[in-house]
Design a protein around this motif. Sequence first.
Motif, mmCIF file in Angstrom:
data_model
loop_
_atom_site.group_PDB
_atom_site.id
_atom_site.type_symbol
_atom_site.label_atom_id
_atom_site.label_comp_id
_atom_site.label_asym_id
_atom_site.label_seq_id
_atom_site.Cartn_x
_atom_site.Cartn_y
_atom_site.Cartn_z
ATOM 1 N N PRO A 56 0.791 -1.238 0.000
ATOM 2 C CA PRO A 56 0.000 0.000 0.000
ATOM 3 C C PRO A 56 0.822 1.287 0.000
ATOM 4 N N LYS A 57 1.866 1.345 0.816
ATOM 5 C CA LYS A 57 2.668 2.569 0.901
ATOM 6 C C LYS A 57 3.472 2.784 -0.374
ATOM 7 N N THR A 58 3.979 1.698 -0.918
ATOM 8 C CA THR A 58 4.787 1.786 -2.138
ATOM 9 C C THR A 58 3.936 2.214 -3.322
ATOM 10 N N VAL A 59 2.748 1.617 -3.447
ATOM 11 C CA VAL A 59 1.864 1.959 -4.564
ATOM 12 C C VAL A 59 1.412 3.416 -4.471
ATOM 13 N N PHE A 62 4.277 5.703 -5.470
ATOM 14 C CA PHE A 62 4.505 5.681 -6.910
ATOM 15 C C PHE A 62 3.420 6.471 -7.635
ATOM 16 N N LEU A 63 2.155 6.246 -7.258
ATOM 17 C CA LEU A 63 1.050 6.939 -7.921
ATOM 18 C C LEU A 63 1.119 8.445 -7.693
ATOM 19 N N GLN A 64 1.588 8.864 -6.526
ATOM 20 C CA GLN A 64 1.708 10.300 -6.278
ATOM 21 C C GLN A 64 2.767 10.923 -7.178
ATOM 22 N N TYR A 65 3.868 10.209 -7.381
ATOM 23 C CA TYR A 65 4.876 10.701 -8.321
ATOM 24 C C TYR A 65 4.302 10.772 -9.736
ATOM 25 N N VAL A 66 3.475 9.787 -10.092
ATOM 26 C CA VAL A 66 2.826 9.816 -11.411
ATOM 27 C C VAL A 66 1.922 11.035 -11.518
ATOM 28 N N PRO A 102 12.076 9.226 1.784
ATOM 29 C CA PRO A 102 12.032 7.792 1.489
ATOM 30 C C PRO A 102 10.842 7.111 2.173
ATOM 31 N N ILE A 103 10.520 5.925 1.668
ATOM 32 C CA ILE A 103 9.380 5.172 2.193
ATOM 33 C C ILE A 103 9.840 3.869 2.850
ATOM 34 N N GLU A 104 8.929 3.274 3.567
ATOM 35 C CA GLU A 104 9.189 1.995 4.230
ATOM 36 C C GLU A 104 9.350 0.892 3.189
ATOM 37 N N ASN A 105 10.269 -0.006 3.423
ATOM 38 C CA ASN A 105 10.500 -1.149 2.543
ATOM 39 C C ASN A 105 9.413 -2.198 2.790
ATOM 40 N N GLU A 106 8.595 -2.466 1.767
ATOM 41 C CA GLU A 106 7.499 -3.433 1.891
ATOM 42 C C GLU A 106 7.820 -4.762 1.198
ATOM 43 N N ALA A 107 9.090 -5.131 1.173
ATOM 44 C CA ALA A 107 9.504 -6.345 0.473
ATOM 45 C C ALA A 107 8.995 -7.625 1.113
ATOM 46 N N LYS A 108 8.451 -7.551 2.332
ATOM 47 C CA LYS A 108 7.935 -8.744 3.017
ATOM 48 C C LYS A 108 6.558 -9.169 2.519
ATOM 49 N N SER A 128 15.254 3.250 2.026
ATOM 50 C CA SER A 128 15.755 4.452 1.348
ATOM 51 C C SER A 128 15.105 4.695 -0.015
ATOM 52 N N ALA A 129 14.143 3.874 -0.415
ATOM 53 C CA ALA A 129 13.513 4.051 -1.726
ATOM 54 C C ALA A 129 12.692 5.330 -1.762
ATOM 55 N N SER A 130 12.727 6.010 -2.900
ATOM 56 C CA SER A 130 11.909 7.215 -3.062
ATOM 57 C C SER A 130 11.167 7.155 -4.396
ATOM 58 N N ALA A 131 11.806 7.549 -5.488
ATOM 59 C CA ALA A 131 11.117 7.584 -6.787
ATOM 60 C C ALA A 131 11.644 6.570 -7.790
ATOM 61 N N GLN A 132 12.904 6.187 -7.681
ATOM 62 C CA GLN A 132 13.475 5.287 -8.676
ATOM 63 C C GLN A 132 12.901 3.875 -8.550
ATOM 64 N N PHE A 133 12.759 3.243 -9.685
ATOM 65 C CA PHE A 133 12.182 1.896 -9.761
ATOM 66 C C PHE A 133 12.959 1.084 -10.781
ATOM 67 N N PHE A 134 12.721 -0.209 -10.779
ATOM 68 C CA PHE A 134 13.299 -1.046 -11.822
ATOM 69 C C PHE A 134 12.295 -2.106 -12.227
ATOM 70 N N ILE A 135 12.429 -2.580 -13.456
ATOM 71 C CA ILE A 135 11.596 -3.670 -13.968
ATOM 72 C C ILE A 135 12.518 -4.854 -14.243
#
Length: 201
Positions: A56-59, A62-66, A102-108, A128-135
């Motif tokens: 939820p926090k990550t999405v 990301f959507l706010q940056y969009v 930066p946002i909380e890491n939701e990798a779990k 430490s994630a903020s705006a950068q992403f990878f595919i």
Amino acid sequence: MSFAGYRSRRRVPALVVTFTRWSAAEAPGALAADPQVDVKTSAGTIRLELYPAKAPKTVENFLQYVRDGHYTGTVFHRVIDGFMIQGGGFDKSYNQKPTRKPIENEAKNGLKNDVGTIAMARTNVPHSASAQFFINVKNNDFLNYPGQDGWGYAVFGKVVDGLDVVLKIAKTQVGPGQGGEHTPRQPVVIESMTIVPAPKK
């Protein structure tokens, strides 16, 4: 972010901000409310589906940056065929764009860094994630929680259309440049990102 130590895969990949198959029971796309985003690039259009129930926090981040237009005019500055394509942090002149905190890491969340998934880039600091992403362009199991640093990298969606575009970008000729060792010789630009309107009921 840059994945320092990727070659050996024995060290934690620092997605340094230079800065699958799903079973029916766990299919994140099963939720009708999963938002989609069209990523129009100079190489073609990619459609992403995001999973707020899982990240939820990550999405929302990301959507706010969009919504803010942050990604318009940025480039895929780090491209490694057989690994991933990374973007969202630099404009076409390789000026780093300002970000929110930066946002909380939701990798779990149980989602895996499989082919076609999108995840947050970060430094070797877990949150430490903020705006950068990878595919991901292959199944990168070593990035999954708990990874090699006790955290891993947070997946929050996947490509549902345009995977061919992602793979084409991954084949871009690269070399040393302003984006690091794997800078595309011909810039691959994100021309726009738009949230796809929800279907009318």
